[in-house]
Design a protein around this motif. Structure first.
Motif, PDB file in Angstrom:
ATOM      1  N   GLY A  54       2.551  14.122 -36.392  1.00 54.63           N
ATOM      2  CA  GLY A  54       3.891  13.697 -36.666  1.00 54.63           C
ATOM      3  C   GLY A  54       3.982  12.111 -36.598  1.00 54.63           C
ATOM      4  O   GLY A  54       2.993  11.228 -36.459  1.00 54.63           O
ATOM      5  N   TYR A  55       5.044  11.520 -36.615  1.00 52.54           N
ATOM      6  CA  TYR A  55       5.311  10.116 -36.565  1.00 52.54           C
ATOM      7  C   TYR A  55       4.796   9.336 -35.270  1.00 52.54           C
ATOM      8  O   TYR A  55       4.758  10.161 -34.159  1.00 52.54           O
ATOM      9  CB  TYR A  55       6.776   9.583 -36.782  1.00 52.54           C
ATOM     10  CG  TYR A  55       7.057   8.388 -36.803  1.00 52.54           C
ATOM     11  CD1 TYR A  55       6.565   7.348 -37.715  1.00 52.54           C
ATOM     12  CD2 TYR A  55       7.543   7.745 -35.556  1.00 52.54           C
ATOM     13  CE1 TYR A  55       6.843   6.027 -37.506  1.00 52.54           C
ATOM     14  CE2 TYR A  55       7.810   6.227 -35.375  1.00 52.54           C
ATOM     15  CZ  TYR A  55       7.464   5.552 -36.678  1.00 52.54           C
ATOM     16  OH  TYR A  55       7.630   4.172 -36.285  1.00 52.54           O
ATOM     17  N   ARG A  56       4.264   8.447 -35.272  1.00 56.75           N
ATOM     18  CA  ARG A  56       3.879   7.538 -34.204  1.00 56.75           C
ATOM     19  C   ARG A  56       4.314   5.957 -34.358  1.00 56.75           C
ATOM     20  O   ARG A  56       4.232   5.608 -35.448  1.00 56.75           O
ATOM     21  CB  ARG A  56       2.600   7.174 -33.881  1.00 56.75           C
ATOM     22  CG  ARG A  56       1.743   8.832 -33.267  1.00 56.75           C
ATOM     23  CD  ARG A  56       0.288   8.724 -33.439  1.00 56.75           C
ATOM     24  NE  ARG A  56      -0.170   9.709 -32.548  1.00 56.75           N
ATOM     25  CZ  ARG A  56       0.240  10.869 -32.303  1.00 56.75           C
ATOM     26  NH1 ARG A  56       1.041  11.646 -32.708  1.00 56.75           N
ATOM     27  NH2 ARG A  56      -0.619  11.798 -31.452  1.00 56.75           N
ATOM     28  N   SER A  57       4.901   5.461 -33.409  1.00 54.21           N
ATOM     29  CA  SER A  57       5.318   4.049 -33.534  1.00 54.21           C
ATOM     30  C   SER A  57       4.090   3.159 -33.374  1.00 54.21           C
ATOM     31  O   SER A  57       3.605   3.575 -32.335  1.00 54.21           O
ATOM     32  CB  SER A  57       6.477   3.842 -32.546  1.00 54.21           C
ATOM     33  OG  SER A  57       7.052   2.645 -32.525  1.00 54.21           O
ATOM     34  N   ARG A  58       4.099   2.198 -33.768  1.00 56.48           N
ATOM     35  CA  ARG A  58       3.104   0.922 -33.759  1.00 56.48           C
ATOM     36  C   ARG A  58       3.386   0.056 -32.504  1.00 56.48           C
ATOM     37  O   ARG A  58       2.670  -0.542 -32.120  1.00 56.48           O
ATOM     38  CB  ARG A  58       2.992  -0.066 -34.929  1.00 56.48           C
ATOM     39  CG  ARG A  58       2.507   0.975 -36.206  1.00 56.48           C
ATOM     40  CD  ARG A  58       2.368  -0.144 -37.214  1.00 56.48           C
ATOM     41  NE  ARG A  58       3.847  -0.492 -37.604  1.00 56.48           N
ATOM     42  CZ  ARG A  58       4.119  -0.639 -38.908  1.00 56.48           C
ATOM     43  NH1 ARG A  58       3.302  -0.108 -39.708  1.00 56.48           N
ATOM     44  NH2 ARG A  58       5.172  -1.259 -39.278  1.00 56.48           N
ATOM     45  N   SER A  59       4.730   0.195 -31.982  1.00 55.21           N
ATOM     46  CA  SER A  59       5.013  -0.454 -30.834  1.00 55.21           C
ATOM     47  C   SER A  59       6.025   0.256 -29.828  1.00 55.21           C
ATOM     48  O   SER A  59       6.701   1.351 -30.317  1.00 55.21           O
ATOM     49  CB  SER A  59       5.709  -1.870 -31.305  1.00 55.21           C
ATOM     50  OG  SER A  59       6.850  -1.566 -31.946  1.00 55.21           O
ATOM     51  N   ASP A  60       6.158  -0.190 -28.706  1.00 54.43           N
ATOM     52  CA  ASP A  60       7.076   0.471 -27.650  1.00 54.43           C
ATOM     53  C   ASP A  60       8.497   0.050 -28.048  1.00 54.43           C
ATOM     54  O   ASP A  60       8.677  -1.122 -28.339  1.00 54.43           O
ATOM     55  CB  ASP A  60       6.733   0.273 -26.151  1.00 54.43           C
ATOM     56  CG  ASP A  60       5.163   0.977 -25.949  1.00 54.43           C
ATOM     57  OD1 ASP A  60       4.747   1.666 -26.551  1.00 54.43           O
ATOM     58  OD2 ASP A  60       4.860   0.253 -24.863  1.00 54.43           O
ATOM     59  N   PHE A  61       9.459   0.966 -27.886  1.00 58.29           N
ATOM     60  CA  PHE A  61      10.777   0.502 -28.254  1.00 58.29           C
ATOM     61  C   PHE A  61      11.541   1.414 -27.138  1.00 58.29           C
ATOM     62  O   PHE A  61      11.298   2.287 -26.830  1.00 58.29           O
ATOM     63  CB  PHE A  61      10.988   0.455 -29.567  1.00 58.29           C
ATOM     64  CG  PHE A  61      11.317   1.776 -30.172  1.00 58.29           C
ATOM     65  CD1 PHE A  61      12.277   2.693 -30.305  1.00 58.29           C
ATOM     66  CD2 PHE A  61      10.146   2.418 -30.814  1.00 58.29           C
ATOM     67  CE1 PHE A  61      12.389   4.084 -30.807  1.00 58.29           C
ATOM     68  CE2 PHE A  61      10.123   3.508 -31.425  1.00 58.29           C
ATOM     69  CZ  PHE A  61      11.469   4.475 -31.193  1.00 58.29           C
ATOM     70  N   VAL A  75       9.230  -9.613 -26.556  1.00 57.74           N
ATOM     71  CA  VAL A  75      10.341  -8.759 -26.592  1.00 57.74           C
ATOM     72  C   VAL A  75      11.460  -9.003 -27.794  1.00 57.74           C
ATOM     73  O   VAL A  75      11.726 -10.316 -27.609  1.00 57.74           O
ATOM     74  CB  VAL A  75      11.139  -8.456 -25.329  1.00 57.74           C
ATOM     75  CG1 VAL A  75      12.158  -7.698 -25.399  1.00 57.74           C
ATOM     76  CG2 VAL A  75       9.868  -7.940 -24.221  1.00 57.74           C
ATOM     77  N   SER A  76      11.748  -8.195 -28.516  1.00 57.88           N
ATOM     78  CA  SER A  76      12.691  -8.530 -29.527  1.00 57.88           C
ATOM     79  C   SER A  76      13.900  -7.731 -29.367  1.00 57.88           C
ATOM     80  O   SER A  76      13.586  -6.419 -29.227  1.00 57.88           O
ATOM     81  CB  SER A  76      11.995  -8.443 -30.917  1.00 57.88           C
ATOM     82  OG  SER A  76      13.235  -8.500 -31.887  1.00 57.88           O
ATOM     83  N   THR A  77      15.099  -8.178 -29.331  1.00 54.77           N
ATOM     84  CA  THR A  77      16.138  -7.139 -29.086  1.00 54.77           C
ATOM     85  C   THR A  77      17.125  -7.557 -30.509  1.00 54.77           C
ATOM     86  O   THR A  77      17.231  -8.431 -31.081  1.00 54.77           O
ATOM     87  CB  THR A  77      17.279  -7.608 -27.869  1.00 54.77           C
ATOM     88  OG1 THR A  77      17.441  -8.899 -27.829  1.00 54.77           O
ATOM     89  CG2 THR A  77      16.220  -7.249 -26.835  1.00 54.77           C
ATOM     90  N   SER A  78      17.987  -6.251 -30.678  1.00 57.16           N
ATOM     91  CA  SER A  78      18.937  -6.298 -31.848  1.00 57.16           C
ATOM     92  C   SER A  78      20.221  -5.440 -31.508  1.00 57.16           C
ATOM     93  O   SER A  78      19.757  -4.234 -31.086  1.00 57.16           O
ATOM     94  CB  SER A  78      18.390  -6.087 -33.202  1.00 57.16           C
ATOM     95  OG  SER A  78      19.250  -5.974 -33.988  1.00 57.16           O
ATOM     96  N   ASP A  79      21.050  -5.927 -31.617  1.00 61.56           N
ATOM     97  CA  ASP A  79      22.412  -4.891 -31.943  1.00 61.56           C
ATOM     98  C   ASP A  79      23.065  -4.726 -33.228  1.00 61.56           C
ATOM     99  O   ASP A  79      23.929  -3.913 -33.376  1.00 61.56           O
ATOM    100  CB  ASP A  79      23.523  -5.410 -30.789  1.00 61.56           C
ATOM    101  CG  ASP A  79      24.050  -6.719 -31.246  1.00 61.56           C
ATOM    102  OD1 ASP A  79      23.593  -7.653 -32.306  1.00 61.56           O
ATOM    103  OD2 ASP A  79      24.950  -7.004 -30.651  1.00 61.56           O
TER     104      ASP A  79
END
Length: 145
Positions: free
Chosen positions: A73-80, A102-106
């Motif tokens: 299945g899907y694997r993310s390239r980065s932790d989130f 660290v990048s954040t978004s709302d």
């Protein structure tokens, strides 16, 4: 040394919100199997981590899933992390990069994109009820060597 002690204290306080009464924090975690197999700190440290993950997985407000290495299945390239801080604040996605940034978004579009990624990883991971047995198997493997 004060820096290390302060950071350890902060991490322990962060964990307190999972056990507070009333209203403990709800947490859903997906851990990649390689992260559980990479020995850090020696056998005793790893065994302690396995026991703690198993204990946390039995709490009603915590869900822990393991994403097996063999999963297709899907694997993310980065932790989130997807943070839902209640009705008065927007949901936020936080992405950690390999460089420590660290990048954040709302922004709804970004948060929804990461929700879809999380849902895909949930579907690829072992069911939450399999986590304790998986952790016990890792304990046995570690102590048999």
């Amino acid at each position: 040394m004060d820096f290390v002690n302060r950071n350890v204290d902060l991490r322990m306080e962060r964990k307190d919100v999972l056990n507070r009464d009333p209203d403990p924090l709800n947490l859903w975690v997906i851990i990649g199997e390689p992260a559980l197999r990479y020995v850090v700190g020696g056998t005793d440290v790893m065994l302690g981590q396995y026991v703690e993950i198993t204990r946390l997985s039995t709490l009603p407000n915590i869900t822990i899933q393991v994403l097996p290495t063999a999963s297709r299945g899907y694997r993310s390239r980065s932790d989130f992390s997807i943070l839902d801080l209640g009705a008065r604040l927007p949901r936020i996605v936080q992405v950690d990069t390999a460089w420590g940034a660290v990048s954040t978004s709302d922004k709804t579009r970004e948060v929804d994109r990461f929700n879809r990624r999380f849902d895909a990883m949930m579907a690829s991971a072992l069911p939450p009820e399999d986590t304790p047995e998986f952790m016990h198997r890792l304990e046995r493997e570690l102590t048999d060597h």
